[in-house]
Design an enzyme around this catalytic site. Structure first.
Site, short mmCIF file in Angstrom:
data_model
loop_
_atom_site.label_atom_id
_atom_site.label_comp_id
_atom_site.label_asym_id
_atom_site.label_seq_id
_atom_site.Cartn_x
_atom_site.Cartn_y
_atom_site.Cartn_z
N GLY A 272 1.12 3.93 5.54
CA GLY A 272 0.92 5.04 4.61
C GLY A 272 2.14 5.93 4.40
N GLY B 74 -2.22 2.89 10.31
CA GLY B 74 -3.05 2.76 11.50
C GLY B 74 -3.41 1.31 11.77
CE LYS C 141 -1.63 15.66 16.05
NZ LYS C 141 -3.06 15.59 15.77
NE ARG D 197 -3.16 2.79 1.94
CZ ARG D 197 -3.44 3.71 2.86
NH1 ARG D 197 -4.00 4.86 2.51
NH2 ARG D 197 -3.15 3.46 4.13
C1 3PG Z 1 -5.48 5.41 5.83
O1 3PG Z 1 -5.07 6.10 4.91
O2 3PG Z 1 -5.00 5.49 6.98
C2 3PG Z 1 -6.55 4.40 5.56
O3 3PG Z 1 -6.95 4.44 4.22
C3 3PG Z 1 -7.71 4.66 6.48
O4 3PG Z 1 -8.12 5.99 6.31
P1 3PG Z 1 -8.61 6.80 7.56
O5 3PG Z 1 -7.43 6.97 8.48
O6 3PG Z 1 -9.12 8.12 7.03
O7 3PG Z 1 -9.70 6.01 8.22
#
Ligand code: 3PG
Ligand code: MG
Length: 395
Positions: free
Chosen positions: A352, A376, A199, A34
């Site tokens: 991620g 996400g 999940k 990232r």
């Molecule tokens: C992630 O790693 O999913 C993003 O950086 C957002 O982080 P968060 O899920 O803690 O909001």
């Protein structure tokens, strides 16, 4: 969405919201993907003589300072990648931030401390969030939204600041959105989606949406056991979300009705317990012993999934197929990654964990059409949701 070229940045203070949320173990960054993805936008601003103020979050410190979540190691790594020093402010909008940002010359960069040390960043109360956003905005003249991995969060630095400052989308956000648009508009078929991860509850929205779009949906990882259970099979000690069984039965019916090929594991690596060195054997997915837990998809499933991916023209993959952090249970995830690499499809790795898995397994990043920095965020985009951080950049 305006891009960097639409902003006159020379000599101006530009606040860049980046996603620098990287895994750190004992102060050492274990995957800097990232940070690397954030470099081009910052570099462009530097080259154009902006005073660059980077802000980002790390982990979930929940509104108070916590040295466990400091961005300091990230400032150092960012400096190495940029090939120039990156100053670090020891707070977000306090004295250190003020003095460090005031000291910037054109072409210099400062990273602020973790945004989530401030309760205003994530507050659900609009006025509280807005008050913090005003302080953050006060540090700069212009705003660049480039933290794609966080655009699904309605947070001050993502959603409110661009409503205060003149703004543009950074190159990373533009690139990520361009790829996701391809997955929603101009799709080539067969379109195959592979979902994994622990999940099923995290993926309900996206599954519901994808069932009307995909030709095939392959399900592995921890969430597969809830599907197997929903079909009436014993899953032993495997991960199971009992409260999702009805929902999952609904998905199975819906897939059948729509003619979507919903593919589940046919065999798994059944382990005695959750550990790197746990004893394990390959068993049929329909016959997992009561005292065992599935920690990876088995060899027949790897072949089956590869065959379902071979003729695809578009592939989206999110979520590991097993506990890839343990070498013994990384084979399924590797097999899926290799099937993506081998295919001639437009291939997108979403997010991620799957992106980190690709790099941890030593697979070539250029073997994929696109590796997203947002898990996400890309799932919520594919769900058809409005992402606050994109909406705010839109007008
Ligand atoms: C992630 O790693 O999913 C993003 O950086 C957002 O982080 P968060 O899920 O803690 O909001
Ligand atoms: Mg997340």
């Amino acid at each position: 969405m305006r891009g960097l070229d639409d902003l006159e940045v020379t000599g101006r203070r530009v606040l860049v919201r980046a996603d620098l949320n990287v895994p750190i173990e004992d102060g050492v960054i274990t995957d800097d993907g990232r940070i690397r993805a954030s470099v081009p936008t910052i570099q462009t601003l530097v080259a154009r003589g902006a005073k660059v103020i980077v802000c980002a979050h790390l982990g979930r410190p929940k509104g108070e300072p916590n040295p466990k979540y400091t961005l300091r190691p990230v400032a150092e790594r960012l400096g190495e990648l940029l090939g120039q020093g990156v100053a670090f402010a020891a707070d977000v909008v306090g004295e250190s931030a003020l003095s460090e940002t005031n000291a910037l010359h054109d072409g210099q960069v400062v990273l602020l401390e973790n945004l989530r040390y401030e309760p205003g960043e994530e507050s659900k109360d609009d006025a509280t969030r807005r008050a913090f956003a005003e302080k953050l905005a006060g540090l700069a003249d212009l705003y660049v939204g480039d933290g794609f991995g966080a655009v699904h969060r309605k947070h001050a630095s993502v959603y409110d600041v661009p409503q205060i400052l003149p703004h543009a989308a950074g190159g990373l956000v533009v690139a990520e959105v361009g790829v996701l648009k391809k997955l929603t508009d101009e799709l080539e078929r067969p379109y195959v989606v592979v979902l994994g991860g622990a999940k099923v509850s995290d993926k309900l929205g996206v599954i519901a949406n994808l069932l009307s779009r995909v030709d095939r949906l392959l399900i592995g990882g921890g969430m597969a056991y809830t599907f197997l259970k929903a079909q009436g099979h014993e899953v032993g000690q495997s991960l199971l979300q009992e409260d999702q069984l009805d929902q999952v039965r609904g998905f199975l019916d819906e897939a059948a009705k729509r003619g979507v090929d919903l593919v589940l594991p046919v065999d798994v690596l059944a382990a005695t317990h959750f550990a790197e060195d746990a004893g394990h054997e390959v068993v049929e997915a329909t016959a997992i012993p009561a005292d065992r837990q599935g920690l990876d998809i088995g060899p027949k499933t790897r072949e089956l999934f590869a065959s379902k991916l071979a003729d695809a023209r578009t592939i989206f993959w999110n979520g590991p197929m097993g506990v890839f952090e343990f070498d013994a249970f990384a084979g399924g995830t590797r097999a899926v990654a290799e099937a993506l690499i081998a295919s001639e499809a437009f291939t997108v790795v979403g997010g991620g964990d799957s992106a980190a898995a690709v790099r941890k397994l030593g697979l070539p990043e250029d073997g994929f059409s696109h590796i997203s920095t947002g898990g996400g965020a890309s799932l919520e985009y594919l769900e058809g949701k409005t992402l606050p951080g994109l909406a705010a950049l839109e007008d």
